[in-house]
Design a protein around this motif. Structure first.
Motif, PDB file in Angstrom:
ATOM      1  N   HIS A  51     -12.572  27.570  43.717  1.00 45.53           N
ATOM      2  CA  HIS A  51     -12.046  27.750  42.372  1.00 45.53           C
ATOM      3  C   HIS A  51     -11.336  26.499  41.854  1.00 45.53           C
ATOM      4  CE1 HIS A  51     -13.185  31.974  42.375  1.00 45.53           C
ATOM      5  NE2 HIS A  51     -12.821  31.981  43.634  1.00 45.53           N
ATOM      6  N   THR A  52     -11.220  25.485  42.703  1.00 46.73           N
ATOM      7  CA  THR A  52     -10.584  24.252  42.225  1.00 46.73           C
ATOM      8  C   THR A  52     -11.598  23.240  41.730  1.00 46.73           C
ATOM      9  OG1 THR A  52     -10.646  23.194  44.391  1.00 46.73           O
ATOM     10  CG2 THR A  52      -8.691  24.493  43.872  1.00 46.73           C
ATOM     11  N   GLY A  53     -12.904  23.440  41.995  1.00 45.93           N
ATOM     12  CA  GLY A  53     -13.791  22.363  41.557  1.00 45.93           C
ATOM     13  C   GLY A  53     -15.286  22.508  41.697  1.00 45.93           C
ATOM     14  N   GLY A  54     -15.826  23.583  42.204  1.00 42.51           N
ATOM     15  CA  GLY A  54     -17.277  23.738  42.166  1.00 42.51           C
ATOM     16  C   GLY A  54     -17.996  23.621  43.498  1.00 42.51           C
ATOM     17  N   GLY A  55     -17.298  23.208  44.569  1.00 44.25           N
ATOM     18  CA  GLY A  55     -17.945  23.159  45.885  1.00 44.25           C
ATOM     19  C   GLY A  55     -17.859  24.500  46.584  1.00 44.25           C
ATOM     20  N   ALA A  56     -17.928  24.471  47.883  1.00 41.97           N
ATOM     21  CA  ALA A  56     -17.798  25.705  48.662  1.00 41.97           C
ATOM     22  C   ALA A  56     -16.350  25.850  49.129  1.00 41.97           C
ATOM     23  CB  ALA A  56     -18.728  25.661  49.858  1.00 41.97           C
ATOM     24  N   ALA A  57     -15.837  27.077  49.048  1.00 42.25           N
ATOM     25  CA  ALA A  57     -14.410  27.302  49.303  1.00 42.25           C
ATOM     26  C   ALA A  57     -13.997  26.849  50.697  1.00 42.25           C
ATOM     27  CB  ALA A  57     -14.082  28.779  49.107  1.00 42.25           C
ATOM     28  N   HIS A  58     -14.832  27.151  51.713  1.00 41.75           N
ATOM     29  CA  HIS A  58     -14.392  26.838  53.078  1.00 41.75           C
ATOM     30  C   HIS A  58     -14.248  25.332  53.292  1.00 41.75           C
ATOM     31  CE1 HIS A  58     -18.736  26.480  53.296  1.00 41.75           C
ATOM     32  NE2 HIS A  58     -18.659  25.941  54.486  1.00 41.75           N
ATOM     33  N   ALA A 105     -13.641  23.038  50.782  1.00 40.07           N
ATOM     34  CA  ALA A 105     -12.516  22.566  49.956  1.00 40.07           C
ATOM     35  C   ALA A 105     -11.179  22.948  50.600  1.00 40.07           C
ATOM     36  CB  ALA A 105     -12.620  23.170  48.555  1.00 40.07           C
ATOM     37  N   LEU A 106     -11.056  24.195  51.028  1.00 39.45           N
ATOM     38  CA  LEU A 106      -9.784  24.652  51.607  1.00 39.45           C
ATOM     39  C   LEU A 106      -9.548  24.028  52.977  1.00 39.45           C
ATOM     40  CD1 LEU A 106      -9.931  28.397  50.545  1.00 39.45           C
ATOM     41  CD2 LEU A 106      -8.323  26.674  49.713  1.00 39.45           C
ATOM     42  N   GLY A 107     -10.633  23.879  53.738  1.00 39.78           N
ATOM     43  CA  GLY A 107     -10.503  23.273  55.070  1.00 39.78           C
ATOM     44  C   GLY A 107      -9.991  21.849  54.995  1.00 39.78           C
ATOM     45  N   SER A 108     -10.411  21.107  53.989  1.00 38.90           N
ATOM     46  CA  SER A 108      -9.918  19.723  53.897  1.00 38.90           C
ATOM     47  C   SER A 108      -8.574  19.658  53.164  1.00 38.90           C
ATOM     48  CB  SER A 108     -10.954  18.808  53.239  1.00 38.90           C
ATOM     49  OG  SER A 108     -11.157  19.217  51.916  1.00 38.90           O
ATOM     50  N   TRP A 109      -8.275  20.678  52.358  1.00 37.20           N
ATOM     51  CA  TRP A 109      -6.990  20.717  51.630  1.00 37.20           C
ATOM     52  C   TRP A 109      -5.814  20.958  52.592  1.00 37.20           C
ATOM     53  CZ3 TRP A 109      -3.466  24.776  51.050  1.00 37.20           C
ATOM     54  CH2 TRP A 109      -2.495  24.609  50.038  1.00 37.20           C
ATOM     55  N   ALA A 110      -6.045  21.792  53.605  1.00 41.06           N
ATOM     56  CA  ALA A 110      -4.929  22.310  54.420  1.00 41.06           C
ATOM     57  C   ALA A 110      -4.342  21.277  55.372  1.00 41.06           C
ATOM     58  CB  ALA A 110      -5.415  23.512  55.224  1.00 41.06           C
ATOM     59  N   ASP A 111      -3.007  21.278  55.476  1.00 38.49           N
ATOM     60  CA  ASP A 111      -2.305  20.525  56.523  1.00 38.49           C
ATOM     61  C   ASP A 111      -2.029  21.416  57.727  1.00 38.49           C
ATOM     62  OD1 ASP A 111      -2.041  18.088  55.026  1.00 38.49           O
ATOM     63  OD2 ASP A 111      -0.478  19.063  53.849  1.00 38.49           O
ATOM     64  N   ALA A 146     -15.292  30.745  58.319  1.00 35.55           N
ATOM     65  CA  ALA A 146     -15.951  29.466  58.016  1.00 35.55           C
ATOM     66  C   ALA A 146     -14.903  28.379  57.797  1.00 35.55           C
ATOM     67  CB  ALA A 146     -16.836  29.615  56.782  1.00 35.55           C
ATOM     68  N   THR A 147     -13.792  28.727  57.132  1.00 38.22           N
ATOM     69  CA  THR A 147     -12.723  27.741  56.889  1.00 38.22           C
ATOM     70  C   THR A 147     -12.088  27.316  58.208  1.00 38.22           C
ATOM     71  OG1 THR A 147     -12.292  28.748  54.736  1.00 38.22           O
ATOM     72  CG2 THR A 147     -10.576  27.318  55.616  1.00 38.22           C
ATOM     73  N   ALA A 150     -11.811  23.474  58.991  1.00 37.92           N
ATOM     74  CA  ALA A 150     -10.467  22.863  58.944  1.00 37.92           C
ATOM     75  C   ALA A 150     -10.286  21.851  60.071  1.00 37.92           C
ATOM     76  CB  ALA A 150      -9.404  23.947  59.041  1.00 37.92           C
ATOM     77  N   GLU A 151      -9.546  20.788  59.774  1.00 41.11           N
ATOM     78  CA  GLU A 151      -9.262  19.783  60.806  1.00 41.11           C
ATOM     79  C   GLU A 151      -7.776  19.719  61.127  1.00 41.11           C
ATOM     80  OE1 GLU A 151     -12.198  16.306  60.740  1.00 41.11           O
ATOM     81  OE2 GLU A 151     -11.873  16.781  58.627  1.00 41.11           O
ATOM     82  N   CYS A 152      -7.038  20.698  60.646  1.00 38.89           N
ATOM     83  CA  CYS A 152      -5.577  20.711  60.827  1.00 38.89           C
ATOM     84  C   CYS A 152      -5.202  21.633  62.002  1.00 38.89           C
ATOM     85  CB  CYS A 152      -4.928  21.213  59.536  1.00 38.89           C
ATOM     86  SG  CYS A 152      -5.463  22.862  59.075  1.00 38.89           S
TER      87      CYS A 152
END
Ligand SMILES: Cc1cc2nc3c(=O)[nH]c(=O)nc-3n(C[C@H](O)[C@H](O)[C@H](O)COP(=O)(O)O)c2cc1C
Length: 201
Positions: free
Chosen positions: A78-85, A87-93, A119-120, A124-126
């Motif tokens: 919902h922030t930009g058009g990609g896949a949520a998992h 976008a959220l996976g790279s967003w998270a600390d 999937a997230t 995720a790499e955090c």
């Protein structure tokens, strides 16, 4: 120094916490945990993912009301058009799954990614903290224990459930939400330190 933070206090406020909520009665703890994160720890950036079963049990409104954001329940970013998992996976600390069901533990332990939360988890790499909650009989099953051992081996931090009053039976038994505060605040402080001292600097 990171562009996102200039000092330890500011960094803690800027840590991005991604929070997965599974289909457990203990999802009723969400407002209390959210209040602790915001009021005591000082976290401002919280996004949530609800599983379909969490959504069916409690709906999205309580989480939206306390976090200020609609929980993610589908694959849209919902922030930009990609896949949520992704976008959220790279967003998270930091990613915390609280409450985590036996079903989630099984899927996570086997690398299954058939919903946004699992999937997230893979994307995720955090650091990841998982707080299982279930009744005592479920918690004692060998399959559940095997999955928890596997998740520990895979590097996830598990918050052991503790004895408490069962929300359905009203009796004291193992399987209630454990003491997540220590594990979660340690991960958040480490994440804040990474914001002020990015790797290699
Ligand atoms: C009212 C209710 C409460 C539940 N509480 C739990 C629980 O605390 N722990 C658990 O592992 N499963 C619990 N379950 C079962 C899970 O909801 C079920 O296994 C579901 O498939 C989990 O899906 P999820 O992991 O995608 O959220 C509960 C089910 C219902 C209907």
């Amino acid at each position: 120094m990171s562009e996102r933070a200039s000092g330890p206090q500011e960094a803690l406020a800027e840590v991005r916490l991604l929070w997965g909520v599974c289909g457990s009665f203990s999802a009723v703890a969400v407002p209390h945990v959210n209040a602790w994160l915001r009021g005591t720890v000082g976290i401002r950036e919280i996004r949530t993912i609800m599983t379909a079963q969490a959504h069916a049990l409690m709906g999205p409104r309580m989480i939206e009301a306390v976090t200020g954001h609609v929980p993610v329940t589908d694959w849209e970013d919902h922030t930009g058009g990609g896949a949520a998992h992704v976008a959220l996976g790279s967003w998270a600390d930091v990613l915390v799954v609280l409450p985590a069901t036996a079903n989630f533990l099984a899927k996570a332990a086997h690398g299954i990614a058939d919903d946004v939360l699992t999937a997230t988890l893979l994307a995720a790499e955090c650091p990841v903290i998982i707080a299982p909650v279930m009744n005592a009989a479920m918690w004692s099953k060998p399959a559940v224990r095997r999955n928890v051992d596997q998740l520990r081996e895979d590097g996830y931090q598990i918050v052991e459930p503790k004895e408490g009053i069962s929300l359905t039976e009203g009796r004291r038994e193992a399987g209630s939400l454990g003491d997540f505060q220590l594990a979660l605040s340690a991960a958040l402080v480490q994440a804040a330190a990474r914001l002020t001292h990015p790797r290699g600097q």
